[in-house]
Enzyme design. Structure first.
Site, short mmCIF file in Angstrom:
data_model
loop_
_atom_site.label_atom_id
_atom_site.label_comp_id
_atom_site.label_asym_id
_atom_site.label_seq_id
_atom_site.Cartn_x
_atom_site.Cartn_y
_atom_site.Cartn_z
N CYS A 44 0.79 -1.23 0.00
CA CYS A 44 0.00 0.00 0.00
C CYS A 44 0.83 1.28 0.00
O CYS A 44 0.82 2.03 -0.98
CB CYS A 44 -0.94 -0.02 1.20
SG CYS A 44 -1.97 1.45 1.34
N HIS A 85 -3.47 8.74 2.74
CA HIS A 85 -2.60 7.90 3.55
C HIS A 85 -1.28 8.59 3.87
O HIS A 85 -0.28 7.95 4.16
CB HIS A 85 -2.33 6.54 2.87
CG HIS A 85 -2.31 5.39 3.84
ND1 HIS A 85 -1.68 5.45 5.07
CD2 HIS A 85 -2.83 4.15 3.76
CE1 HIS A 85 -1.81 4.30 5.70
NE2 HIS A 85 -2.52 3.49 4.93
#
Length: 272
Positions: free
Chosen positions: A89, A140
């Site tokens: 990720c 993020h």
């Protein structure tokens, strides 16, 4: 500018999720931003988190219904040999931010992302080129409000669940409510937006416990539409719309669970 020319300028059919389908005959009018004349095209980047290629109708899956994504693929470009430099990720998101591979941007594992500036960063570079850079959904980045050049941020980071369940983090980033949660509490101040009980990395699935209009995917889509409809600045925009789902928590509205209750699905593919 029609839809095909717009996506041709971007060079790709990209991923996005949507909970409600607009009538086909109204789709063009509903998503026409405004009539301000600009010298360069606006840029809309739609992305979803952890979407497998073989789970899309456009790539041959006949069991899972993905009509809106299939339309993007049909009216734009569909790449059949495109690969991420990493399946993990935060390194992959760092590559999207910097244009660098993990060996060059330094993110080789799941650690706090983008804590320091890079020489070239996508939103900052676009801002310097005269674009108004905005993001809706998941970045993020760490800390959460570390924008790396974005002029406007409306983020959904699933952050209060992490803080409430795990305790304060080292730098305290997760103590701040993300924008989706702030909006949810403005609608239901006495409720928990994560009442489904599934964590951000849970393997289980359960229907979203509130009305569909309160789901974070719906919020992300509607927030992006409001931006597009209301944008009147003279400079062209770059808008990244980043949906958390289908990344866990697997908490789709109940109608999507029911959609596949009586459907015979193929077994999971297991690598050798």
């Amino acid at each position: 500018m029609n839809r095909r020319k717009f996506f041709s300028l971007g060079g790709a059919a990209v991923l996005a999720g949507g909970l409600k389908k607009a009538p086909a005959e109204k789709a063009q009018d509903s998503f026409t931003p405004n009539t301000v004349k600009r010298d360069r095209p606006n840029i809309l980047l739609l992305m979803a988190d952890q979407w497998r290629m073989d789970c899309l109708g456009a790539y041959g899956n006949t069991h899972i219904k993905t009509p809106h994504l299939d339309r993007l693929a049909r009216e734009g470009y569909l790449f059949k040999a495109a690969y991420s430099s990493t399946p993990t990720c935060t390194p992959a998101r760092s590559a999207l931010l910097t244009g660098l591979s993990p060996w060059s941007h330094g993110m080789l594992g799941m650690t706090s992302m983008a804590t320091h500036p890079y020489p070239v960063e996508k939103p900052q570079a676009l801002a310097r080129a005269g674009y108004y850079a905005s993001v809706v959904g998941k970045n993020h980045y760490y800390p959460m409000r570390n924008g790396h050049g974005y002029h406007q941020m409306s983020v959904d980071e699933h952050c209060s669940y992490w803080f409430d369940k795990q305790g304060p983090q080292t730098e305290g980033s997760w103590e701040e409510r993300c924008d989706y949660e702030a909006w949810f509490w403005s609608q239901m101040p006495d409720k928990d937006p994560h009442a489904t009980g599934l964590s951000w990395n849970d393997h289980r699935g359960a229907p979203f416990v509130y009305p569909e209009e309160l789901h974070p995917t719906h919020w992300t889509g509607e927030t992006a539409v409001r931006f597009l409809k209301g944008y009147e600045r003279p400079e062209p925009f770059f808008l990244k719309v980043s949906f958390i789902r289908p990344h866990s928590p697997y908490d789709a509205p109940e109608r999507f669970f029911k959609m596949y209750e009586a459907v015979s699905l193929p077994g999971a593919q297991v690598g050798a």
